[in-house]
Design a protein around this motif. Sequence first.
Motif, mmCIF file in Angstrom:
data_model
loop_
_atom_site.group_PDB
_atom_site.id
_atom_site.type_symbol
_atom_site.label_atom_id
_atom_site.label_comp_id
_atom_site.label_asym_id
_atom_site.label_seq_id
_atom_site.Cartn_x
_atom_site.Cartn_y
_atom_site.Cartn_z
ATOM 1 N N SER A 28 49.919 58.060 -11.044
ATOM 2 C CA SER A 28 50.134 56.781 -10.365
ATOM 3 C C SER A 28 51.565 56.651 -9.861
ATOM 4 C CB SER A 28 49.821 55.626 -11.321
ATOM 5 O OG SER A 28 48.505 55.735 -11.807
ATOM 6 N N TYR A 29 52.425 57.564 -10.309
ATOM 7 C CA TYR A 29 53.832 57.503 -9.955
ATOM 8 C C TYR A 29 54.172 58.712 -9.082
ATOM 9 C CZ TYR A 29 53.586 54.685 -14.212
ATOM 10 O OH TYR A 29 53.235 53.769 -15.162
ATOM 11 N N SER A 30 55.401 58.768 -8.621
ATOM 12 C CA SER A 30 55.897 60.010 -8.036
ATOM 13 C C SER A 30 56.257 60.926 -9.201
ATOM 14 C CB SER A 30 57.131 59.736 -7.169
ATOM 15 O OG SER A 30 56.789 58.937 -6.063
ATOM 16 N N PRO A 31 55.473 61.939 -9.424
ATOM 17 C CA PRO A 31 55.623 62.670 -10.681
ATOM 18 C C PRO A 31 56.727 63.712 -10.662
ATOM 19 C CG PRO A 31 53.877 63.659 -9.411
ATOM 20 C CD PRO A 31 54.386 62.489 -8.606
ATOM 21 N N SER A 32 57.172 64.059 -11.844
ATOM 22 C CA SER A 32 57.864 65.316 -12.066
ATOM 23 C C SER A 32 56.816 66.298 -12.577
ATOM 24 C CB SER A 32 58.981 65.162 -13.097
ATOM 25 O OG SER A 32 59.998 64.317 -12.626
ATOM 26 N N LEU A 33 56.944 67.540 -12.171
ATOM 27 C CA LEU A 33 55.975 68.565 -12.575
ATOM 28 C C LEU A 33 56.717 69.771 -13.120
ATOM 29 C CD1 LEU A 33 53.736 68.151 -9.467
ATOM 30 C CD2 LEU A 33 52.908 67.840 -11.792
ATOM 31 N N PHE A 34 56.141 70.367 -14.142
ATOM 32 C CA PHE A 34 56.781 71.488 -14.805
ATOM 33 C C PHE A 34 55.758 72.587 -15.075
ATOM 34 C CE2 PHE A 34 60.414 68.841 -15.958
ATOM 35 C CZ PHE A 34 59.852 67.580 -16.054
ATOM 36 N N LEU A 46 60.834 76.494 -20.433
ATOM 37 C CA LEU A 46 60.674 76.004 -19.079
ATOM 38 C C LEU A 46 60.789 77.139 -18.072
ATOM 39 C CD1 LEU A 46 60.396 73.448 -17.272
ATOM 40 C CD2 LEU A 46 62.902 73.480 -17.107
ATOM 41 N N LEU A 47 59.784 77.260 -17.193
ATOM 42 C CA LEU A 47 59.815 78.221 -16.099
ATOM 43 C C LEU A 47 60.445 77.625 -14.858
ATOM 44 C CD1 LEU A 47 56.376 80.069 -15.840
ATOM 45 C CD2 LEU A 47 58.619 81.109 -16.210
ATOM 46 N N LEU A 48 59.974 76.426 -14.510
ATOM 47 C CA LEU A 48 60.485 75.760 -13.317
ATOM 48 C C LEU A 48 60.073 74.295 -13.346
ATOM 49 C CD1 LEU A 48 57.716 75.488 -11.516
ATOM 50 C CD2 LEU A 48 58.256 77.827 -10.862
ATOM 51 N N LYS A 49 60.714 73.507 -12.460
ATOM 52 C CA LYS A 49 60.403 72.088 -12.414
ATOM 53 C C LYS A 49 60.504 71.554 -10.992
ATOM 54 C CE LYS A 49 65.166 70.782 -13.556
ATOM 55 N NZ LYS A 49 66.045 70.141 -14.568
ATOM 56 N N TYR A 50 59.681 70.591 -10.698
ATOM 57 C CA TYR A 50 59.734 69.861 -9.442
ATOM 58 C C TYR A 50 60.069 68.410 -9.753
ATOM 59 C CZ TYR A 50 58.194 67.022 -5.582
ATOM 60 O OH TYR A 50 58.157 66.086 -4.589
ATOM 61 N N THR A 51 61.122 67.906 -9.087
ATOM 62 C CA THR A 51 61.531 66.529 -9.351
ATOM 63 C C THR A 51 61.827 65.804 -8.048
ATOM 64 O OG1 THR A 51 63.806 67.291 -9.669
ATOM 65 C CG2 THR A 51 62.461 67.025 -11.630
ATOM 66 N N SER A 52 60.972 65.972 -7.043
ATOM 67 C CA SER A 52 61.007 65.276 -5.752
ATOM 68 C C SER A 52 62.099 65.772 -4.803
ATOM 69 C CB SER A 52 61.148 63.764 -5.936
ATOM 70 O OG SER A 52 62.461 63.414 -6.297
ATOM 71 N N ALA A 53 62.582 66.963 -5.031
ATOM 72 C CA ALA A 53 63.506 67.578 -4.072
ATOM 73 C C ALA A 53 62.687 68.556 -3.208
ATOM 74 C CB ALA A 53 64.654 68.269 -4.797
ATOM 75 N N GLU A 64 57.496 81.146 -8.835
ATOM 76 C CA GLU A 64 57.747 79.989 -8.016
ATOM 77 C C GLU A 64 56.479 79.140 -7.939
ATOM 78 O OE1 GLU A 64 59.100 81.766 -4.354
ATOM 79 O OE2 GLU A 64 57.127 81.516 -3.445
ATOM 80 N N ALA A 65 56.656 77.880 -7.527
ATOM 81 C CA ALA A 65 55.517 76.978 -7.414
ATOM 82 C C ALA A 65 55.758 76.065 -6.221
ATOM 83 C CB ALA A 65 55.359 76.155 -8.687
ATOM 84 N N GLU A 66 54.671 75.661 -5.586
ATOM 85 C CA GLU A 66 54.762 74.788 -4.439
ATOM 86 C C GLU A 66 54.069 73.468 -4.727
ATOM 87 O OE1 GLU A 66 53.365 76.412 -0.785
ATOM 88 O OE2 GLU A 66 54.221 74.786 0.415
ATOM 89 N N PHE A 67 54.808 72.387 -4.553
ATOM 90 C CA PHE A 67 54.247 71.052 -4.714
ATOM 91 C C PHE A 67 53.555 70.657 -3.413
ATOM 92 C CE2 PHE A 67 53.698 66.838 -6.160
ATOM 93 C CZ PHE A 67 54.089 65.955 -5.162
ATOM 94 N N LYS A 68 52.250 70.402 -3.486
ATOM 95 C CA LYS A 68 51.481 69.982 -2.319
ATOM 96 C C LYS A 68 50.867 68.626 -2.616
ATOM 97 C CE LYS A 68 50.386 74.539 -0.405
ATOM 98 N NZ LYS A 68 49.320 75.440 0.063
ATOM 99 N N LYS A 69 51.509 67.598 -2.077
ATOM 100 C CA LYS A 69 51.059 66.235 -2.375
ATOM 101 C C LYS A 69 49.665 65.979 -1.834
ATOM 102 C CE LYS A 69 52.564 61.428 -2.094
ATOM 103 N NZ LYS A 69 53.637 60.506 -1.631
#
Lengths: 116, 112
Positions: A28-34, A46-53, A64-69
């Motif tokens: 429901s929020y803009s998430p952080s993903l790990f 921790l391997l990697l993290k996405y925090t809206s950058a 590596e990982a790709e955030f696909k909204k």
Amino acid sequence: AQSVTQLDSHVSVSEGTPVLLRCNYSSSYSPSLFWYVQHPNKGLQLLLKYTSAATLVKGINGFEAEFKKSETSFHLTKPSAHMSDAAEYFCVVSAPINFGNEKLTFGTGTRLTIIP
Amino acid sequence: DAGITQSPRHKVTETGTPVTLRCHQTENHRYMYWYRQDPGHGLRLIHYSYGVKDTDKGEVSDGYSVSRSKTEDFLLTLESATSSQTSVYFCAIATEVTGELFFGEGSRLTVL
């Protein structure tokens, strides 16, 4: 509310071939993903993290990982598997911490096996 | 190394006995967590703390209690251990901005 689904409980690849571990999330929020990795009898690292950058996130050990909204996905990839990559991998979704700890949700894990 | 130490690392006990697991951090973080890890379930949150004497329940808190009398220590207590509490227990701390977790090495508990 939030949830995370790791689509494969077990993935096997040959050494030197690409790795793809799939993770879908809802939040429901803009998430952080790990992505975390756990080697046998060890804690999670921790391997990697996405925090809206940047949506393409590079981590340790060539992952590596790709955030696909639009697809609500955060798949983990590596171009060439190494024997040392054999481990269990966890996808985690988190709301900002000041929203409360209960917003941390773990996937059930994907066990990666590397075939020599 | 995130400065998290769990003790004991391994323990075997009998049903009905009390057990306390200790998590010690050197990072001065507010947020600390206890998780249990079981096959097919991933990690499930037992209890967490957001400061000294401030704790709350997670999704699998029944049969567990916690205490945090100082920032660096977070104790998990099983008042009367049962076989269903056989598991690997992980302590974690979190950074406040992103919620990134740092884990201890785990405590393997066997209840006979």
